[in-house]
Design an enzyme around this catalytic site. Structure first.
Site, PDB file in Angstrom:
ATOM      1  N   CYS A 114       0.752  -1.039  -0.138  1.00 47.35           N
ATOM      2  CA  CYS A 114       0.028   0.068   0.185  1.00 47.35           C
ATOM      3  C   CYS A 114       0.939   1.164  -0.046  1.00 47.35           C
ATOM      4  CB  CYS A 114      -0.817  -0.041   1.285  1.00 47.35           C
ATOM      5  SG  CYS A 114      -1.625   1.541   1.730  1.00 47.35           S
ATOM      6  N   CYS A 117       0.349   3.426   3.768  1.00 49.91           N
ATOM      7  CA  CYS A 117       1.192   2.802   4.921  1.00 49.91           C
ATOM      8  C   CYS A 117       2.066   2.032   4.816  1.00 49.91           C
ATOM      9  CB  CYS A 117      -0.047   2.423   5.881  1.00 49.91           C
ATOM     10  SG  CYS A 117      -0.821   0.727   5.145  1.00 49.91           S
ATOM     11  N   CYS A 162      -7.008  -1.046   1.692  1.00 46.38           N
ATOM     12  CA  CYS A 162      -6.042  -1.664   2.813  1.00 46.38           C
ATOM     13  C   CYS A 162      -6.442  -1.656   4.026  1.00 46.38           C
ATOM     14  CB  CYS A 162      -4.631  -0.504   2.735  1.00 46.38           C
ATOM     15  SG  CYS A 162      -3.609  -0.852   3.916  1.00 46.38           S
ATOM     16  N   CYS A 165      -4.775   1.025   6.774  1.00 50.38           N
ATOM     17  CA  CYS A 165      -4.841   2.574   6.693  1.00 50.38           C
ATOM     18  C   CYS A 165      -6.299   2.987   6.101  1.00 50.38           C
ATOM     19  CB  CYS A 165      -3.793   3.404   5.921  1.00 50.38           C
ATOM     20  SG  CYS A 165      -3.685   3.006   4.256  1.00 50.38           S
ATOM     21  N   CYS A 185      -8.188  -5.730  -9.239  1.00 49.83           N
ATOM     22  CA  CYS A 185      -7.745  -5.011 -10.154  1.00 49.83           C
ATOM     23  C   CYS A 185      -7.560  -3.751  -9.615  1.00 49.83           C
ATOM     24  CB  CYS A 185      -8.837  -4.798 -11.129  1.00 49.83           C
ATOM     25  SG  CYS A 185      -8.700  -3.439 -12.297  1.00 49.83           S
TER      26      CYS A 185
HETATM   27 ZN   LIG Z   1      -2.484   0.858   3.625  1.00 47.77          ZN
END
Ligand SMILES: [Zn+2]
Length: 200
Positions: A114, A117, A162, A165, A185
């Site tokens: 991600c 974070c 995610c 975060c 995707c």
């Molecule tokens: Zn994150």
């Protein structure tokens, strides 16, 4: 150099020439899929064939904050941490222009984290070429993504975020390759690639 500075430098170095998102354009994820709308796939499916249990948690260079701290960052905090394009995707659920991300062609061994974070979400083994123009994965590391229904278009899609975060990553569809049948995707600007060598 602070983490924030590093992040800015990172993003500035990889920002594409597109300012397409500023127009508010919304792209669907490839061809409309005739089945599976509204389904809510579980991210913890047990049928994964990938060895993800030893996946590292976080990409190098990110702050070590608790989930609570990540989720309590303000809009101003995020604007300071992210490029404009990444902010629009991660915090405002925009979709980048297809074929705009260099991660489409990323074929090295490693991890995809991600960009908000640093939580590692996918392994390179899970990536495949879907031909849609967005980095696509047939599976995700269990427990690191959360799904919810997205009704912004005329049909319902399943979007995912995610788990640490809350940053928006992309949408998951049921037209992926076996054995999972899933196509995660993902927006390339919402991810950071970590070569395996960097974590070994
Ligand atoms: Zn994150």
């Amino acid at each position: 150099m602070t983490h924030s500075d590093k992040n800015k430098a990172f993003w500035l170095s990889r920002r594409s020439a597109f300012v397409f998102l500023g127009g508010g354009a919304v792209f669907t994820s490839g061809a409309l899929v005739a089945n599976g709308f509204g389904k809510d796939p579980q991210t913890t499916d047990a049928d994964t064939s990938h060895a993800t249990s030893d996946a590292p948690k976080t990409a190098p260079g990110f702050d070590t904050l608790s989930q609570n701290q990540w989720q309590n960052l303000t809009k101003a905090d995020w604007r300071d941490r992210l490029s404009e394009d990444a902010y629009k995707i991660l915090r405002n659920e925009a979709t980048e222009r297809p074929f705009s991300s260099s991660l489409n062609d990323e074929k090295r061994d490693g991890w995809f984290a991600c960009a908000g974070c640093g939580q590692i979400l996918f392994t390179s083994d899970q990536k495949y070429n879907s031909g849609t123009g967005w980095p696509s994965f047939s599976d995700a590391i269990p427990g690191r993504l959360k799904t919810k229904a997205d009704r912004k278009l005329f049909y319902t899609r399943t979007e995912y975020h995610c788990s640490r975060c809350g940053g928006h990553q992309g949408h998951v569809f049921d037209d992926g390759p076996k054995p999972t049948g899933k196509r995660w995707c993902n927006n390339g600007d919402a991810l950071v690639f970590v070569p395996e060598a960097d974590l070994s």
